[in-house]
Design a protein around this motif. Structure first.
Motif, short mmCIF file in Angstrom:
data_model
loop_
_atom_site.label_atom_id
_atom_site.label_comp_id
_atom_site.label_asym_id
_atom_site.label_seq_id
_atom_site.Cartn_x
_atom_site.Cartn_y
_atom_site.Cartn_z
N VAL A 29 -8.71 -8.16 3.21
CA VAL A 29 -10.06 -7.84 3.63
C VAL A 29 -10.97 -9.01 4.16
N PRO A 36 -10.99 -5.12 -5.28
CA PRO A 36 -10.53 -6.29 -4.40
C PRO A 36 -10.79 -7.41 -5.22
N ASP A 54 -4.55 -6.08 -6.28
CA ASP A 54 -6.12 -5.91 -6.06
C ASP A 54 -6.51 -7.36 -5.13
N PRO A 65 -6.27 -3.57 6.34
CA PRO A 65 -6.62 -3.58 5.03
C PRO A 65 -8.00 -2.19 5.18
N GLU A 66 -8.58 -2.28 6.13
CA GLU A 66 -9.89 -1.53 6.25
C GLU A 66 -9.42 -0.01 5.81
N LEU A 84 -5.19 -7.10 -1.52
CA LEU A 84 -6.30 -6.24 -0.67
C LEU A 84 -7.49 -7.15 -0.72
N ARG A 118 -8.11 0.14 2.09
CA ARG A 118 -9.31 -0.02 1.13
C ARG A 118 -9.87 1.46 0.82
N SER A 156 0.86 -1.18 -0.12
CA SER A 156 0.00 0.11 0.08
C SER A 156 0.79 1.25 0.09
#
Length: 383
Positions: free
Chosen positions: A356, A339, A349, A328-329, A352, A332, A266
């Motif tokens: 999630v 995702p 993608d 991840p939250e 992630l 995102r 990220s």
């Protein structure tokens, strides 16, 4: 009332040298195409990679050499573990055996169990699963109903364990069962057994997760025989065995590095000029990670001294799994993405999407937050 103290630990020179050795080992294996960094590496196993870790001396590091170990410190092992997880190495096959089951056998198992099993674990050729959870009992281990009754030369176990991770890939299971009827003390009358998963009277059934992968199992015992020398500790002393074991399970870097690969990816995706909110979130995560490492290494230091930091380990687990679940939250929301549910893809993608999907389980495995916070509150004298 318990005082929560996390003394600072200075890593020895041996740990610094070991860190470089592990990095070189991982680079060599990645360059050779042995593995690509995994999303949640300690639950993603590769038997051949485990054998290579055994050959390199990275399993059973703290155990005596007579059982295949290296007689290194818990802090040395901590550094090795941290590097494996940060590098996304597929260590899941031997993870449970190295992290906790082998330690239980070393400390409380019979000499036959030590001589038979520990060298196999250290060689990366023997894997374990944990038989604690049962249907309808949630995280209440004291509600165990699976029972063992005396038989000639050992015990016969009957009952059911559920959500048993990787039992279909393991050689043994350490099961917590009742060896005496329930009494006023709910924690009495339980015993831990080492169960050979090829034993007659034992049946494994897969439990598929939401995207169809086989991670968990139901394990049904029908008068499954276990010999006396496969009892861990004293008969009836299982509760003390299992709570001591959880100090190993709950305090390591695996409790805050499950989404570390997503964190790195990220930051790379956000680039060299992230917006203000992204900078704030990255800074907050780095600060939390630094604090968690301090707490976790402190627990490793306590374990090195032979202490039982059960409540400190619970605190690390609660804070750590909240941290790895939040990554991840937050990203995102910060990074435009669609995702994907693909556990094999290296695409962002998919990284992630799978993070999630799996993140809600982080705060459940190893003990739910509600149970852990109850323990912590009791330790603080608040209940």
């Amino acid at each position: 009332m318990h005082d929560f103290v996390f003394p600072a630990v200075t890593l020895p020179e041996s740990a610094r040298l070991l860190r470089q050795q592990v990095r070189e080992f991982l680079k060599k294996e990645k360059d050779a195409g042995t593995f690509t960094p995994r999303k949640n590496s300690w639950s993603d196993g590769d038997a051949e990679f485990s054998r290579k870790c055994g050959q390199a001396g990275y399993i059973g590091m703290i155990w005596p050499k007579k059982y295949g170990g290296q007689e290194r410190t818990a802090l040395d092992r901590y550094v090795m573990t941290e590097e494996m997880l940060a590098g996304g190495a597929p260590v899941g096959a031997h993870w449970v055996a190295d992290r906790q089951s082998g330690n239980q056998i070393l400390r409380h198992g019979s000499e036959r169990a030590r001589e038979l099993i520990l060298p196999q674990i250290a060689a990366g050729e023997c894997f374990f699963a944990i038989g604690m959870s049962e249907p309808d009992s949630g995280s209440d281990l004291a509600a165990v109903r699976t029972k063992a009754v005396r038989a000639e030369g050992g015990w016969k176990i009957s009952g059911t364990k559920v959500w048993t991770s990787s039992a279909h890939r393991a050689h043994y299971l350490i099961a917590l069962v009742r060896t005496a009827p329930k009494e006023e003390d709910r924690h009495a009358g339980m015993t831990q057994f080492i169960v050979d998963l090829k034993s007659p009277g034992l049946k494994l059934s897969p439990i598929l997760n939401i995207y169809g992968a086989h991670d968990w199992n139901e394990v049904v015992f029908d008068e499954c025989f276990v010999p006396d020398d496969m009892v861990i500790g004293e008969v009836g002393g299982g509760w003390n065995m299992v709570t001591g074991e959880l100090a190993f399970e709950r305090s390591g870097p695996d409790r805050f590095l499950s989404t570390y690969q997503l964190f790195l990816a990220s930051m790379e995706r956000l680039g060299e000029t992230p917006d203000v909110r992204s900078v704030n979130e990255i800074g907050r995560f780095v600060a939390h990670l630094t604090t968690l490492r301090r707490m976790s290494t402190s627990v490793a230091g306590m374990l090195t001294k032979g202490e039982k930091p059960i409540l400190e380990a619970a605190l690390v687990k609660d804070i750590g799994t909240a941290f790895e679940r939040e990554i991840p939250e937050i990203f995102r929301q910060l990074i435009p993405s669609e995702p994907l549910m693909d556990d094999q893809s290296k695409d962002f993608d998919a990284l992630l999407g799978m993070s999630v999907l799996k993140a809600p389980g982080f705060t459940i495995r190893g003990g739910t937050r509600e149970i852990l916070r109850g323990m912590i509150a009791k330790g603080l004298g608040l209940r």
